[in-house]
Scaffold this motif. Structure first.
Motif, PDB file in Angstrom:
ATOM      1  N   SER A 110       0.682  -1.152  -0.090  1.00  0.00           N
ATOM      2  CA  SER A 110      -0.029   0.141   0.085  1.00  0.00           C
ATOM      3  C   SER A 110       0.816   1.327  -0.030  1.00  0.00           C
ATOM      4  CB  SER A 110      -1.174   0.035   1.148  1.00  0.00           C
ATOM      5  OG  SER A 110      -0.091   0.016   2.548  1.00  0.00           O
ATOM      6  N   VAL A 111       2.087   1.060   0.801  1.00  0.00           N
ATOM      7  CA  VAL A 111       2.774   2.259   0.722  1.00  0.00           C
ATOM      8  C   VAL A 111       3.522   2.852  -0.670  1.00  0.00           C
ATOM      9  CG1 VAL A 111       5.154   3.244   1.026  1.00  0.00           C
ATOM     10  CG2 VAL A 111       3.758   2.051   3.052  1.00  0.00           C
ATOM     11  N   PHE A 112       3.566   1.579  -1.551  1.00  0.00           N
ATOM     12  CA  PHE A 112       4.172   1.633  -2.910  1.00  0.00           C
ATOM     13  C   PHE A 112       3.121   2.460  -3.744  1.00  0.00           C
ATOM     14  CE2 PHE A 112       7.404  -1.224  -1.454  1.00  0.00           C
ATOM     15  CZ  PHE A 112       8.468  -0.919  -2.048  1.00  0.00           C
ATOM     16  N   MET A 113       1.707   1.757  -3.438  1.00  0.00           N
ATOM     17  CA  MET A 113       0.732   2.381  -4.330  1.00  0.00           C
ATOM     18  C   MET A 113       0.333   3.835  -3.989  1.00  0.00           C
ATOM     19  SD  MET A 113      -1.866  -0.795  -4.011  1.00  0.00           S
ATOM     20  CE  MET A 113      -3.224   0.117  -4.925  1.00  0.00           C
ATOM     21  N   THR A 114       0.460   4.291  -2.748  1.00  0.00           N
ATOM     22  CA  THR A 114       0.476   5.615  -2.218  1.00  0.00           C
ATOM     23  C   THR A 114       1.405   6.550  -3.108  1.00  0.00           C
ATOM     24  OG1 THR A 114      -0.620   4.949  -0.450  1.00  0.00           O
ATOM     25  CG2 THR A 114       0.356   7.275  -0.244  1.00  0.00           C
ATOM     26  N   TYR A 115       2.767   6.109  -2.970  1.00  0.00           N
ATOM     27  CA  TYR A 115       3.880   6.736  -3.585  1.00  0.00           C
ATOM     28  C   TYR A 115       3.655   7.029  -5.148  1.00  0.00           C
ATOM     29  CZ  TYR A 115       8.722   7.448  -5.082  1.00  0.00           C
ATOM     30  OH  TYR A 115       9.842   8.160  -5.727  1.00  0.00           O
ATOM     31  N   ALA A 116       3.142   6.012  -5.751  1.00  0.00           N
ATOM     32  CA  ALA A 116       3.093   6.038  -7.141  1.00  0.00           C
ATOM     33  C   ALA A 116       1.937   7.008  -7.578  1.00  0.00           C
ATOM     34  CB  ALA A 116       2.578   4.641  -7.808  1.00  0.00           C
ATOM     35  N   LEU A 117       0.652   7.229  -6.820  1.00  0.00           N
ATOM     36  CA  LEU A 117      -0.254   7.937  -6.929  1.00  0.00           C
ATOM     37  C   LEU A 117       0.130   9.333  -6.639  1.00  0.00           C
ATOM     38  CD1 LEU A 117      -3.326   8.483  -7.482  1.00  0.00           C
ATOM     39  CD2 LEU A 117      -3.739   7.992  -5.180  1.00  0.00           C
ATOM     40  N   GLN A 118       0.945   9.640  -5.717  1.00  0.00           N
ATOM     41  CA  GLN A 118       1.602  10.990  -5.205  1.00  0.00           C
ATOM     42  C   GLN A 118       2.449  11.634  -6.550  1.00  0.00           C
ATOM     43  OE1 GLN A 118       3.056  10.090  -1.557  1.00  0.00           O
ATOM     44  NE2 GLN A 118       1.362  10.659  -0.336  1.00  0.00           N
ATOM     45  N   LYS A 119       3.278  10.367  -7.105  1.00  0.00           N
ATOM     46  CA  LYS A 119       4.023  10.779  -8.296  1.00  0.00           C
ATOM     47  C   LYS A 119       3.095  11.215  -9.473  1.00  0.00           C
ATOM     48  CE  LYS A 119       8.083  10.380  -8.453  1.00  0.00           C
ATOM     49  NZ  LYS A 119       9.270  11.442  -8.067  1.00  0.00           N
ATOM     50  N   LEU A 120       2.053  10.533  -9.778  1.00  0.00           N
ATOM     51  CA  LEU A 120       1.244  10.888 -10.892  1.00  0.00           C
ATOM     52  C   LEU A 120       0.440  12.295 -10.711  1.00  0.00           C
ATOM     53  CD1 LEU A 120      -0.237   7.401 -11.673  1.00  0.00           C
ATOM     54  CD2 LEU A 120       1.351   8.606 -12.998  1.00  0.00           C
ATOM     55  N   THR A 121       0.116  12.498  -9.459  1.00  0.00           N
ATOM     56  CA  THR A 121      -0.515  13.659  -9.159  1.00  0.00           C
ATOM     57  C   THR A 121       0.158  14.899  -8.805  1.00  0.00           C
ATOM     58  OG1 THR A 121      -0.925  12.926  -6.727  1.00  0.00           O
ATOM     59  CG2 THR A 121      -2.557  12.332  -8.506  1.00  0.00           C
ATOM     60  N   PHE A 122       1.648  14.836  -8.980  1.00  0.00           N
ATOM     61  CA  PHE A 122       2.642  15.746  -8.637  1.00  0.00           C
ATOM     62  C   PHE A 122       2.690  16.299  -7.008  1.00  0.00           C
ATOM     63  CE2 PHE A 122       1.916  15.594 -13.014  1.00  0.00           C
ATOM     64  CZ  PHE A 122       3.162  15.527 -13.814  1.00  0.00           C
ATOM     65  N   SER A 123       2.111  15.405  -6.204  1.00  0.00           N
ATOM     66  CA  SER A 123       1.941  16.029  -4.974  1.00  0.00           C
ATOM     67  C   SER A 123       3.419  16.126  -4.194  1.00  0.00           C
ATOM     68  CB  SER A 123       1.397  14.731  -3.876  1.00  0.00           C
ATOM     69  OG  SER A 123       1.310  15.211  -2.426  1.00  0.00           O
ATOM     70  N   LYS A 124       3.357  17.706  -3.603  1.00  0.00           N
ATOM     71  CA  LYS A 124       4.489  18.077  -2.965  1.00  0.00           C
ATOM     72  C   LYS A 124       4.965  17.248  -1.685  1.00  0.00           C
ATOM     73  CE  LYS A 124       4.529  22.833  -5.002  1.00  0.00           C
ATOM     74  NZ  LYS A 124       4.665  24.157  -4.665  1.00  0.00           N
ATOM     75  N   LYS A 125       3.934  16.774  -1.191  1.00  0.00           N
ATOM     76  CA  LYS A 125       3.931  15.823   0.368  1.00  0.00           C
ATOM     77  C   LYS A 125       3.756  14.401  -0.297  1.00  0.00           C
ATOM     78  CE  LYS A 125       1.743  19.261   3.308  1.00  0.00           C
ATOM     79  NZ  LYS A 125       0.666  19.338   4.265  1.00  0.00           N
ATOM     80  N   GLN A 126       5.092  13.540   0.218  1.00  0.00           N
ATOM     81  CA  GLN A 126       5.095  12.295  -0.387  1.00  0.00           C
ATOM     82  C   GLN A 126       5.621  11.440   0.743  1.00  0.00           C
ATOM     83  OE1 GLN A 126       8.060  12.316  -3.546  1.00  0.00           O
ATOM     84  NE2 GLN A 126       6.740  13.448  -4.815  1.00  0.00           N
ATOM     85  N   LEU A 127       4.895  10.101   0.465  1.00  0.00           N
ATOM     86  CA  LEU A 127       5.137   8.949   1.204  1.00  0.00           C
ATOM     87  C   LEU A 127       6.281   8.130   0.382  1.00  0.00           C
ATOM     88  CD1 LEU A 127       4.962   7.092   3.672  1.00  0.00           C
ATOM     89  CD2 LEU A 127       2.800   5.973   2.531  1.00  0.00           C
ATOM     90  N   VAL A 128       7.559   7.920   0.918  1.00  0.00           N
ATOM     91  CA  VAL A 128       8.579   7.462   0.070  1.00  0.00           C
ATOM     92  C   VAL A 128       9.076   6.118   0.809  1.00  0.00           C
ATOM     93  CG1 VAL A 128      10.688   7.801  -0.824  1.00  0.00           C
ATOM     94  CG2 VAL A 128       9.312   9.608  -0.440  1.00  0.00           C
ATOM     95  N   PRO A 129       8.872   4.796  -0.040  1.00  0.00           N
ATOM     96  CA  PRO A 129       9.403   3.548   0.413  1.00  0.00           C
ATOM     97  C   PRO A 129      10.739   3.702   0.209  1.00  0.00           C
ATOM     98  CG  PRO A 129       8.172   3.371  -1.827  1.00  0.00           C
ATOM     99  CD  PRO A 129       8.068   4.711  -1.271  1.00  0.00           C
ATOM    100  N   LEU A 130      11.601   3.337   1.510  1.00  0.00           N
ATOM    101  CA  LEU A 130      12.878   3.169   1.481  1.00  0.00           C
ATOM    102  C   LEU A 130      13.216   1.989   0.882  1.00  0.00           C
ATOM    103  CD1 LEU A 130      15.749   4.388   2.482  1.00  0.00           C
ATOM    104  CD2 LEU A 130      15.517   3.195   4.260  1.00  0.00           C
ATOM    105  N   LEU A 131      14.147   2.012  -0.270  1.00  0.00           N
ATOM    106  CA  LEU A 131      14.750   0.662  -0.795  1.00  0.00           C
ATOM    107  C   LEU A 131      16.143   1.102  -0.875  1.00  0.00           C
ATOM    108  CD1 LEU A 131      12.370   0.356  -3.917  1.00  0.00           C
ATOM    109  CD2 LEU A 131      12.442  -1.075  -1.719  1.00  0.00           C
ATOM    110  N   MET A 132      16.986   0.421  -0.140  1.00  0.00           N
ATOM    111  CA  MET A 132      18.394   0.683   0.307  1.00  0.00           C
ATOM    112  C   MET A 132      19.140  -0.473  -0.311  1.00  0.00           C
ATOM    113  SD  MET A 132      20.319   0.978   3.815  1.00  0.00           S
ATOM    114  CE  MET A 132      20.250  -0.818   4.130  1.00  0.00           C
ATOM    115  N   THR A 133      20.370   0.104  -1.015  1.00  0.00           N
ATOM    116  CA  THR A 133      21.343  -0.662  -1.285  1.00  0.00           C
ATOM    117  C   THR A 133      22.660  -0.536  -0.642  1.00  0.00           C
ATOM    118  OG1 THR A 133      20.700  -0.744  -3.714  1.00  0.00           O
ATOM    119  CG2 THR A 133      23.132  -1.552  -3.450  1.00  0.00           C
ATOM    120  N   PRO A 134      23.169  -1.365   0.165  1.00  0.00           N
ATOM    121  CA  PRO A 134      24.243  -1.257   1.253  1.00  0.00           C
ATOM    122  C   PRO A 134      25.542  -0.939   0.170  1.00  0.00           C
ATOM    123  CG  PRO A 134      23.182  -3.076   1.779  1.00  0.00           C
ATOM    124  CD  PRO A 134      22.538  -2.889   0.429  1.00  0.00           C
ATOM    125  N   LYS A 135      26.113   0.134   0.742  1.00  0.00           N
ATOM    126  CA  LYS A 135      27.383   0.618   0.255  1.00  0.00           C
ATOM    127  C   LYS A 135      28.643   0.583   1.259  1.00  0.00           C
ATOM    128  CE  LYS A 135      25.678   1.874  -3.941  1.00  0.00           C
ATOM    129  NZ  LYS A 135      26.022   1.030  -5.221  1.00  0.00           N
TER     130      LYS A 135
END
Length: 330
Positions: free
Chosen positions: A256-281
């Motif tokens: 549901s977090v990914f879905m919310t994030y995608a919807l916010q990107k599509l609607t150009f929302s300035k406030k965003q819920l961002v799923p953390l996808l981390m690649t260790p470095k």
């Protein structure tokens, strides 16, 4: 190493089952490939991501095969090196992320990629080292993605909220944020209020109080970023508490977090819920390890368990109320 050398390990054979599914076994000690080091393990720590792998949440990617030895964080001594390894030798003390080989930490020996292994300074204990990788890197990554944040304490002060601030990621997030240009509001349970204040939080909320449940800053601040380490808060709770361009970084994102994030990107929302996808470095882990060496951040350790009682550590992690990190040592 002789091919018949055996080691103790803990593994599970299928998805699900929690702590009861962990099995104590004897296995052959693995051999390092060309770009790997074999570690004699001194400590590992349990992360929520380990539990998500067991539940099948990251199927079909992890684990790559069964049976599976869990454990991503590693502190230990280099026992043997692969033929292509240039920067380590037997006897070196190190910290490593076992992420790329899908775990292996709950054992007496584990193999790690050279490019995810860093030298451990003598000032850093094995327990401190094992507590750092995934939790510290997740907190650090959220801060790096926060516009305007820096460790030089320059520019405008940012207002940050950190939920579940007494947990594994939360404890590092508070400390790292206070090394930078941030005012920190934090939430935790009543028993950990003083601990979170001691880590540097400017404001601390009991999450069970009305203001804590609403995530409202006691000083009325709007948050430029939220490092969300808890569960159970809908987007509607965050939204009124965010600044115009506020971001919420969810460290354990659900579909549901990914879905919310995608919807916010599509609607150009300035406030965003961002799923953390981390690649260790490697360089980021080394950066954080130097903070530990210099005493700028510390590991809050909830408990230390022997490998023979790894299921107790696993159950404690599932319970979700640990203060800081849960450590297992061989």
């Amino acid at each position: 190493m002789a091919k018949n050398t055996m080691m103790r390990a803990v593994q599970y054979n299928t998805y699900g089952g929690g702590a009861a599914a962990l099995k104590h076994v004897e296995l052959q000690v693995p051999s390092p490939k060309q770009d790997e080091v074999l570690l004699k393990m001194e400590a590992t720590s349990i992360n929520p991501f380990d539990l998500r792998i067991q539940k099948g949440i990251v199927w079909p990617f992890l684990p790559r095969k069964f049976p599976h030895i869990p454990g991503i964080d590693a502190a230990g001594e280099v026992f043997e090196v692969g033929s292509g390894v240039k920067n380590f030798k037997a006897g070196d003390k190190v910290v490593a992320v076992l992420f790329n080989i899908c775990g292996g930490g709950l054992a007496e020996f584990a193999v790690a990629k050279e490019n995810l292994t860093v030298s451990r300074p003598p000032e850093v204990t094995a327990f401190q080292g094992a507590a750092l990788p995934i939790a510290g890197l997740a907190a650090h990554e959220c801060l790096l993605r926060t516009p305007g944040f820096n460790y030089e304490k320059t520019g405008q002060q940012l207002n940050l909220l950190i939920t579940a601030a007494s947990g594994g990621v939360g404890q590092y997030a508070v400390q790292l944020a206070k090394l930078g240009n941030a005012h920190v509001t934090a939430t935790c349970g009543a028993r950990n209020l003083d601990l979170v204040k001691s880590l540097g939080a400017d404001e601390v909320l009991d999450y069970k109080t009305p203001d804590g449940a609403a995530l409202k800053s006691p000083s009325g601040r709007k948050y430029d970023a939220v490092i969300h380490c808890a569960t159970g808060f809908p987007w509607s709770t965050f939204k009124p508490n965010l600044s115009t361009n506020g971001k919420v970084f969810d460290i354990t994102p659900t579909p549901s977090v990914f879905m919310t994030y995608a919807l916010q990107k599509l609607t150009f929302s300035k406030k965003q819920l961002v799923p953390l996808l981390m690649t260790p470095k490697k360089e980021k882990l080394d950066f954080l390890l130097n903070f530990v060496k210099e005493g700028k951040i510390k590991a809050v350790i909830d408990s230390i368990h022997p490998l023979s009682k790894a299921e107790e550590a696993w159950a404690k992690s599932i319970d979700g109320h640990a203060t800081g990190k849960i450590i297992v040592e061989p």
